[in-house]
Design a protein around this motif. Structure first.
Motif, PDB file in Angstrom:
ATOM      1  N   LEU A 249       0.826  -1.208   0.000  1.00  0.00           N
ATOM      2  CA  LEU A 249       0.000   0.000   0.000  1.00  0.00           C
ATOM      3  C   LEU A 249       0.857   1.253   0.000  1.00  0.00           C
ATOM      4  O   LEU A 249       0.586   2.217  -0.729  1.00  0.00           O
ATOM      5  N   LEU A 250       1.915   1.239   0.791  1.00  0.00           N
ATOM      6  CA  LEU A 250       2.828   2.383   0.834  1.00  0.00           C
ATOM      7  C   LEU A 250       3.550   2.557  -0.507  1.00  0.00           C
ATOM      8  O   LEU A 250       3.790   3.680  -0.967  1.00  0.00           O
ATOM      9  N   THR A 251       3.887   1.434  -1.141  1.00  0.00           N
ATOM     10  CA  THR A 251       4.539   1.489  -2.460  1.00  0.00           C
ATOM     11  C   THR A 251       3.611   2.118  -3.490  1.00  0.00           C
ATOM     12  O   THR A 251       4.031   2.952  -4.306  1.00  0.00           O
ATOM     13  N   LEU A 252       2.351   1.732  -3.447  1.00  0.00           N
ATOM     14  CA  LEU A 252       1.371   2.274  -4.389  1.00  0.00           C
ATOM     15  C   LEU A 252       1.194   3.775  -4.175  1.00  0.00           C
ATOM     16  O   LEU A 252       1.123   4.551  -5.137  1.00  0.00           O
ATOM     17  N   ALA A 253       1.124   4.197  -2.917  1.00  0.00           N
ATOM     18  CA  ALA A 253       0.924   5.615  -2.615  1.00  0.00           C
ATOM     19  C   ALA A 253       2.151   6.453  -2.998  1.00  0.00           C
ATOM     20  O   ALA A 253       2.020   7.622  -3.374  1.00  0.00           O
ATOM     21  N   ASP A 348       0.500   6.846   9.620  1.00  0.00           N
ATOM     22  CA  ASP A 348       1.677   6.503   8.813  1.00  0.00           C
ATOM     23  C   ASP A 348       1.325   5.657   7.592  1.00  0.00           C
ATOM     24  O   ASP A 348       2.121   5.571   6.648  1.00  0.00           O
ATOM     25  N   VAL A 349       0.146   5.024   7.596  1.00  0.00           N
ATOM     26  CA  VAL A 349      -0.237   4.136   6.498  1.00  0.00           C
ATOM     27  C   VAL A 349      -1.435   4.673   5.726  1.00  0.00           C
ATOM     28  O   VAL A 349      -1.421   4.760   4.492  1.00  0.00           O
ATOM     29  N   PHE A 350      -2.468   5.040   6.443  1.00  0.00           N
ATOM     30  CA  PHE A 350      -3.712   5.518   5.829  1.00  0.00           C
ATOM     31  C   PHE A 350      -3.707   7.048   5.792  1.00  0.00           C
ATOM     32  O   PHE A 350      -3.602   7.695   6.838  1.00  0.00           O
ATOM     33  N   LYS A 351      -3.841   7.624   4.622  1.00  0.00           N
ATOM     34  CA  LYS A 351      -3.783   9.085   4.479  1.00  0.00           C
ATOM     35  C   LYS A 351      -5.000   9.601   3.692  1.00  0.00           C
ATOM     36  O   LYS A 351      -4.857  10.181   2.606  1.00  0.00           O
ATOM     37  N   SER A 385       3.829  -0.110 -10.655  1.00  0.00           N
ATOM     38  CA  SER A 385       4.085  -0.150  -9.214  1.00  0.00           C
ATOM     39  C   SER A 385       4.984  -1.316  -8.820  1.00  0.00           C
ATOM     40  O   SER A 385       5.560  -1.326  -7.728  1.00  0.00           O
ATOM     41  N   GLY A 386       5.086  -2.323  -9.699  1.00  0.00           N
ATOM     42  CA  GLY A 386       5.917  -3.483  -9.391  1.00  0.00           C
ATOM     43  C   GLY A 386       5.277  -4.460  -8.433  1.00  0.00           C
ATOM     44  O   GLY A 386       5.949  -5.369  -7.926  1.00  0.00           O
ATOM     45  N   ILE A 387       3.974  -4.316  -8.163  1.00  0.00           N
ATOM     46  CA  ILE A 387       3.263  -5.243  -7.283  1.00  0.00           C
ATOM     47  C   ILE A 387       2.897  -6.490  -8.083  1.00  0.00           C
ATOM     48  O   ILE A 387       2.168  -6.409  -9.071  1.00  0.00           O
ATOM     49  N   LYS A 388       3.415  -7.650  -7.671  1.00  0.00           N
ATOM     50  CA  LYS A 388       3.187  -8.890  -8.421  1.00  0.00           C
ATOM     51  C   LYS A 388       2.444  -9.946  -7.614  1.00  0.00           C
ATOM     52  O   LYS A 388       1.903 -10.889  -8.180  1.00  0.00           O
ATOM     53  N   ARG A 389       2.446  -9.815  -6.303  1.00  0.00           N
ATOM     54  CA  ARG A 389       1.885 -10.874  -5.448  1.00  0.00           C
ATOM     55  C   ARG A 389       0.381 -11.042  -5.647  1.00  0.00           C
ATOM     56  O   ARG A 389      -0.133 -12.170  -5.641  1.00  0.00           O
ATOM     57  N   VAL A 390      -0.348  -9.949  -5.807  1.00  0.00           N
ATOM     58  CA  VAL A 390      -1.802  -9.996  -5.983  1.00  0.00           C
ATOM     59  C   VAL A 390      -2.177  -9.161  -7.198  1.00  0.00           C
ATOM     60  O   VAL A 390      -1.395  -8.312  -7.660  1.00  0.00           O
ATOM     61  N   LYS A 391      -3.350  -9.415  -7.726  1.00  0.00           N
ATOM     62  CA  LYS A 391      -3.849  -8.655  -8.869  1.00  0.00           C
ATOM     63  C   LYS A 391      -4.599  -7.432  -8.370  1.00  0.00           C
ATOM     64  O   LYS A 391      -5.460  -7.532  -7.496  1.00  0.00           O
TER      65      LYS A 391
END
Length: 450
Positions: A249-253, A348-351, A385-391
């Motif tokens: 989530l932080l990577t996406l943001a 720190d996570v949810f903004k 984003s480079g996120i591969k674990r989930v769609k």
């Protein structure tokens, strides 16, 4: 009983001809039956609900047929009323068909001065036909919680169960019956869904839930049902759900969409070089590089909005400044009508506050802009984003909110207040499993020997 005749304008062909339908309403029931007659649209008298007397309209013959249907329905209802009976839709349909056949043969179902022909002995209603009546009832049903009709996806899921039962009957070469809803049927249905169809145990469990709902409705219609169906179990195998981890989530943001690499990607994968083929509306406009980039940005932010607020995509599209008050957002879920009370402050996570304020100067009626073709841009967002674990999907945001809030230590009841879930069982289906988070939680609570 009220009987109306309808010209099926929704089925008018190129020649202007459509069928005529007869609708019977009594005691809260509605039964639609085809009359077998058709006519030109210009030949139909909407006010009188009959065919106009025009050349080649054959009004006399067609109106006689329509009148026989009306007479058959009203006489069936009056006869049942006189005998103190309440006919279910399948029973009424059978009786109307019988009486119409008599009238078409020239036999009056209610001879003058006579008691009328006695109705046939009631037959057991046909299972799938009755299930079709139930589906029609569900499609018209108004939710007491939301004051709206059932979601189309819910009705579609109910129809899938009906079709699965029809396939089972064809596979076995035998008709389904209400009396046959026994433990033996349950075992046959389970084996068919799991072994023949190759579906999961969760799919079978969902079919059983819908089947029991239908059988309960059938009992309310005074249909005799094998009471052992009430012991049918709807098994469920929890497999976790796709939810973003805190790191993802932080990577996406933090993804910067205004870099040379992203611009090159947009040029290569999104900008169309050749003119699009024209359609019947005269073609469509091709999007520019800047427009694709803007939609990609809006797609990322819309997904973050679903993650930060725990909302379904439709509710996220509705979220507006009037739903925000202090450190709380309040919005009623469109699907269920349940009020969701959501934390509205940054950590720190949810903004959520920073996200909403980034669009505050655009004068939008909603907190974020509506994203056209969101599903088209999500795969590109995933690659960037480079996120591969989930769609990445529009549904992952709500599951991410529930999962990460639980890992943050927020009590389940408070998270459910934000997501609008009313039972723990339904809420648990939204919780993903992050093994690393579990290990960290175990480490924090592990006892150590001094």
């Amino acid at each position: 009983m009220e009987v109306t005749r309808e010209f099926r304008r929704d089925t008018v062909g190129k020649n202007g001809i459509a069928s005529i339908r007869v609708v019977f309403c009594w005691n809260g029931h509605r039964l639609r039956m085809t009359s077998g007659e058709k006519c030109q649209q210009t030949h139909w008298n909407e006010k009188k609900q009959e065919v106009k007397d025009k050349p080649n309209a054959y009004a006399t013959q067609r109106n006689l047929v329509l009148e026989n249907w009306t007479k058959a329905g009203k006489s069936a209802y009056q006869d049942a009323l006189a005998r103190g009976r309440q006919l279910t839709p399948p029973e009424m349909k059978a009786e109307i068909l019988r009486r119409y056949a008599l009238l078409a043969a020239g036999i009056d179902a209610e001879p003058e001065g006579g008691p009328g022909l006695p109705p046939l002995a009631p037959q057991a209603p046909e299972f799938l036909a009755t299930m079709d009546e139930w589906l029609e009832h569900q499609a018209r049903k108004i939710s007491l919680a939301s004051g709206r009709r059932l979601n189309k996806k819910t009705v579609t899921a109910l129809r899938r169960t009906r079709n699965e039962l029809q396939r089972l009957a064809a596979h076995q070469g035998a008709s389904l019956t209400f009396a046959g809803m026994s433990p033996a049927f349950y075992a046959e249905f389970r084996d068919y869904v799991l072994d023949v169809r190759g579906h999961s145990i969760n799919t079978f469990g969902n079919h059983i839930k819908r089947l029991k709902s239908f059988l309960g409705w059938a009992e309310d219609q005074d249909i005799t049902v094998n009471r052992r169906y009430r012991k049918f179990e709807s098994p469920e195998n929890y497999q976790g759900v796709d939810a973003l981890t805190q790191r993802e989530l932080l990577t996406l943001a933090a993804l910067d969409l205004d870099t040379p690499a992203v611009h090159a990607y947009v040029d290569l994968h999104l900008v169309e070089r050749r003119p699009a083929p024209a359609d019947h509306r005269g073609g469509r406009n091709l999007l520019t590089h800047a427009q694709h980039l803007e939609r990609l940005q809006h797609t990322r932010d819309k997904l973050l909005q679903c993650c930060y607020f725990g909302l379904r995509l439709g509710d996220a599209d509705r979220l507006a400044p009037e739903h925000l008050a202090g450190e709380v957002a309040r919005i009623r879920a469109n699907k269920t009508g349940v009020l969701c009370v959501i934390p509205y402050f940054d950590d720190d996570v949810f903004k959520p506050v920073s996200l909403v304020e980034s669009y505050a100067g655009q004068g939008l009626a909603t907190c974020l802009p509506y994203v056209r073709q969101l599903e088209r841009y999500l795969p590109h967002l995933q690659r960037l984003s480079g996120i591969k674990r989930v769609k990445l999907t529009s549904r992952i945001g709500r599951k991410t909110f529930a999962t990460l809030k639980i890992y943050q230590g927020v009590p389940k009841a408070q998270v459910m207040l934000a997501t609008g879930h009313q039972t723990e069982r339904s809420f648990n289906r939204y919780l993903g499993i992050d093994e690393q988070e579990l290990i960290e939680a175990y480490r924090k609570t592990a006892r150590r020997v001094a």
